[in-house]
Design an enzyme around this catalytic site. Structure first.
Site, PDB file in Angstrom:
ATOM      1  CD  GLU A  83     -71.624  46.338  -8.950  1.00 34.14           C
ATOM      2  OE1 GLU A  83     -72.659  45.684  -9.212  1.00 34.14           O
ATOM      3  OE2 GLU A  83     -70.511  45.801  -8.780  1.00 34.14           O
ATOM      4  NE  ARG A  93     -66.367  37.068   1.973  1.00 34.86           N
ATOM      5  CZ  ARG A  93     -65.040  37.186   2.180  1.00 34.86           C
ATOM      6  NH1 ARG A  93     -64.422  36.357   3.012  1.00 34.86           N
ATOM      7  NH2 ARG A  93     -64.344  38.110   1.573  1.00 34.86           N
ATOM      8  CB  CYS A 146     -69.373  47.840  -2.077  1.00 38.28           C
ATOM      9  SG  CYS A 146     -67.573  48.024  -2.038  1.00 38.28           S
ATOM     10  CG  HIS A 170     -67.363  46.635  -7.065  1.00 39.10           C
ATOM     11  ND1 HIS A 170     -68.703  46.342  -6.867  1.00 39.10           N
ATOM     12  CD2 HIS A 170     -66.825  46.747  -5.821  1.00 39.10           C
ATOM     13  CE1 HIS A 170     -68.953  46.266  -5.563  1.00 39.10           C
ATOM     14  NE2 HIS A 170     -67.835  46.503  -4.913  1.00 39.10           N
TER      15      HIS A 170
END
Length: 218
Positions: A83, A93, A146, A170
């Site tokens: 990342e 979500r 995350c 990830h």
């Protein structure tokens, strides 16, 4: 007598109804390994707003590592994604493991809009690829725990003067997860572990990142 230097590698516990999290399974196999004179110390993280940040800060204070790497899982990934950036927003979500579901809330009120990883992300990707591990630079860590943890970690490291480097990776699901999710990609645990070893090796070897493209068209 010289004290061995430490690398903190933390991974998340299972969430979202999954019985396992490849991040936690992978870091278990890294604990105690030595790379270039550094010892890897691993710790688990709760998938919980706030508590995840508190946990990583406590681990940093406990271990005083030279480098901090956090690992999380991502559905649909075919490769290991290093990342680039964490953004100052929570927009979950799904609920976290304690039922929290913030929507459009800042992680740190008044904090910067974003923090860049202080790891050599392109060197890490290049070293993994050279070692036969599918890898890429990712330009979004999402808006769930995350990213929440990634931002909180980088905020804490910035407040202490960036005397240590940190970032986030990830990883794909494990095959045992993919068999329950038709059409979803996965990666073998031993491949993930090797990829993380190569990423850490590159992070130690490169204080500055290499100048190669890692962007996308859209």
């Amino acid at each position: 007598m010289n004290t061995i230097k430490k690398i903190l590698v933390a991974g998340f516990e299972p969430f979202g109804g999954e019985p396992v999290n490849p991040a936690l399974e992978a870091i278990k196999l890294l604990n105690g390994r030595q790379i270039d004179g550094f010892e890897i110390i691993t710790r688990s993280l709760p998938v919980v707003k706030g508590s995840s940040i508190t946990s990583i800060i406590n681990y940093v204070e406990e271990l005083d590592p030279e480098l901090v790497l956090v690992v999380g899982q991502s559905l649909g990934y075919v490769d290991i994604a290093v990342e680039r950036v964490a953004i100052n927003i929570d927009d979950f979500r799904i609920k976290d493991n304690e039922g929290n579901q913030p929507i459009d809330e800042p992680i740190v009120i008044g904090g910067p809009d974003a923090y860049w990883s202080t790891l050599p992300i392109k060197a890490m990707v290049g070293h993994m690829r050279a070692g036969g591990i599918p890898a890429r630079v990712s330009n979004t860590a999402g808006t769930f725990v995350c990213n929440h943890l990634f931002y909180g970690l980088m905020h804490a490291l910035a407040r202490e003067g960036n005397k240590r480097r940190g970032g986030f990776i990830h990883i794909p699901y494990l095959p045992e997860q993919a068999v329950r999710l038709a059409g979803q990609p996965s990666m073998a645990l031993e491949t993930i572990v090797r990829g993380l070893e190569l990423a850490i090796d590159a992070a130690l070897a490169n204080k500055q990142d290499i100048k190669v493209t890692g962007g996308t068209l859209c």
